[in-house]
Scaffold this motif. Structure first.
Motif, PDB file in Angstrom:
ATOM      1  N   CYS A  43       0.829  -1.213   0.000  1.00 46.73           N
ATOM      2  CA  CYS A  43       0.000   0.000   0.000  1.00 46.73           C
ATOM      3  C   CYS A  43       0.853   1.249   0.000  1.00 46.73           C
ATOM      4  CB  CYS A  43      -0.946   0.004   1.203  1.00 46.73           C
ATOM      5  SG  CYS A  43      -2.270  -1.203   1.094  1.00 46.73           S
ATOM      6  N   ALA A  44       1.948   1.241   0.775  1.00 42.34           N
ATOM      7  CA  ALA A  44       2.854   2.391   0.801  1.00 42.34           C
ATOM      8  C   ALA A  44       3.493   2.594  -0.575  1.00 42.34           C
ATOM      9  CB  ALA A  44       3.923   2.201   1.866  1.00 42.34           C
ATOM     10  N   ALA A  45       3.907   1.506  -1.213  1.00 40.32           N
ATOM     11  CA  ALA A  45       4.505   1.613  -2.547  1.00 40.32           C
ATOM     12  C   ALA A  45       3.497   2.147  -3.560  1.00 40.32           C
ATOM     13  CB  ALA A  45       5.034   0.256  -2.996  1.00 40.32           C
ATOM     14  N   THR A  46       2.256   1.695  -3.455  1.00 36.05           N
ATOM     15  CA  THR A  46       1.209   2.168  -4.364  1.00 36.05           C
ATOM     16  C   THR A  46       0.961   3.653  -4.167  1.00 36.05           C
ATOM     17  OG1 THR A  46       0.168  -0.004  -4.329  1.00 36.05           O
ATOM     18  CG2 THR A  46      -1.177   1.838  -5.087  1.00 36.05           C
ATOM     19  N   PHE A  47       0.866   4.083  -2.906  1.00 36.39           N
ATOM     20  CA  PHE A  47       0.648   5.502  -2.627  1.00 36.39           C
ATOM     21  C   PHE A  47       1.797   6.341  -3.170  1.00 36.39           C
ATOM     22  CE2 PHE A  47       1.772   9.081   0.100  1.00 36.39           C
ATOM     23  CZ  PHE A  47       0.675   9.895  -0.132  1.00 36.39           C
ATOM     24  N   LEU A  48       3.039   5.923  -2.905  1.00 31.05           N
ATOM     25  CA  LEU A  48       4.191   6.691  -3.378  1.00 31.05           C
ATOM     26  C   LEU A  48       4.237   6.732  -4.899  1.00 31.05           C
ATOM     27  CD1 LEU A  48       6.915   5.461  -0.884  1.00 31.05           C
ATOM     28  CD2 LEU A  48       5.882   7.730  -0.982  1.00 31.05           C
ATOM     29  N   PHE A  49       3.942   5.610  -5.538  1.00 30.17           N
ATOM     30  CA  PHE A  49       3.952   5.558  -7.003  1.00 30.17           C
ATOM     31  C   PHE A  49       2.912   6.515  -7.585  1.00 30.17           C
ATOM     32  CE2 PHE A  49       2.908   3.732 -11.147  1.00 30.17           C
ATOM     33  CZ  PHE A  49       4.173   3.635 -11.702  1.00 30.17           C
ATOM     34  N   LYS A  50       1.715   6.511  -7.009  1.00 25.77           N
ATOM     35  CA  LYS A  50       0.667   7.407  -7.505  1.00 25.77           C
ATOM     36  C   LYS A  50       1.015   8.868  -7.222  1.00 25.77           C
ATOM     37  CE  LYS A  50      -3.668   5.825  -6.934  1.00 25.77           C
ATOM     38  NZ  LYS A  50      -4.814   5.287  -6.171  1.00 25.77           N
ATOM     39  N   TYR A  51       1.558   9.138  -6.055  1.00 25.99           N
ATOM     40  CA  TYR A  51       1.915  10.505  -5.671  1.00 25.99           C
ATOM     41  C   TYR A  51       2.971  11.085  -6.613  1.00 25.99           C
ATOM     42  CZ  TYR A  51       3.385  14.353  -2.633  1.00 25.99           C
ATOM     43  OH  TYR A  51       3.703  15.575  -2.135  1.00 25.99           O
ATOM     44  N   ILE A  52       4.016  10.326  -6.864  1.00 29.21           N
ATOM     45  CA  ILE A  52       5.073  10.808  -7.752  1.00 29.21           C
ATOM     46  C   ILE A  52       4.595  10.799  -9.203  1.00 29.21           C
ATOM     47  CG2 ILE A  52       7.421  10.349  -8.572  1.00 29.21           C
ATOM     48  CD1 ILE A  52       7.188  11.548  -5.724  1.00 29.21           C
ATOM     49  N   GLY A  53       3.750   9.843  -9.570  1.00 29.11           N
ATOM     50  CA  GLY A  53       3.191   9.837 -10.926  1.00 29.11           C
ATOM     51  C   GLY A  53       2.352  11.066 -11.199  1.00 29.11           C
ATOM     52  N   ILE A  54       1.531  11.455 -10.239  1.00 28.23           N
ATOM     53  CA  ILE A  54       0.716  12.665 -10.393  1.00 28.23           C
ATOM     54  C   ILE A  54       1.606  13.897 -10.461  1.00 28.23           C
ATOM     55  CG2 ILE A  54      -0.961  14.140  -9.196  1.00 28.23           C
ATOM     56  CD1 ILE A  54      -2.351  11.517  -8.320  1.00 28.23           C
ATOM     57  N   THR A  55       2.674  13.910  -9.661  1.00 28.81           N
ATOM     58  CA  THR A  55       3.619  15.024  -9.709  1.00 28.81           C
ATOM     59  C   THR A  55       4.259  15.135 -11.084  1.00 28.81           C
ATOM     60  OG1 THR A  55       4.085  14.752  -7.353  1.00 28.81           O
ATOM     61  CG2 THR A  55       5.679  16.001  -8.637  1.00 28.81           C
TER      62      THR A  55
END
Length: 91
Positions: A43-55
């Protein structure tokens, strides 16, 4: 602007390392805890991936090449974290 880049780098480096160290020094007592720890890391990896992807997408839309490049480089620690999660489940 530079503070955001530093914050993002700290986020993608400290959160995975913190989780890895936490679960390494307090190992799971049974199979259920092992699975829950893996789910938390996923879940942490998914959140970080989405956060940086949106950035990265926002920087691309604003045509900000420097932030876009930084965001794409920030995916490297996340991919390494995902590889660790795979290793975690294979052991």
């Amino acid at each position: 602007m530079k503070n955001k880049v530093i914050f993002h780098w700290l986020l993608v480096c400290v959160v995975p390392m913190g989780l890895i160290l936490w679960f390494h020094f307090s190992p799971a007592q049974n199979r259920t805890d092992f699975l829950i720890n893996g789910i938390i890391m996923a879940c942490a990896a998914t959140f970080l991936f989405k956060y940086i992807g949106i950035t990265a997408i926002m920087a691309h839309l604003q045509e900000d090449l420097m932030n876009k490049k930084q965001a794409l480089y920030q995916l490297i620690p996340i991919v390494l974290f995902i590889l660790y999660i795979i290793y975690y489940f294979l052991n």
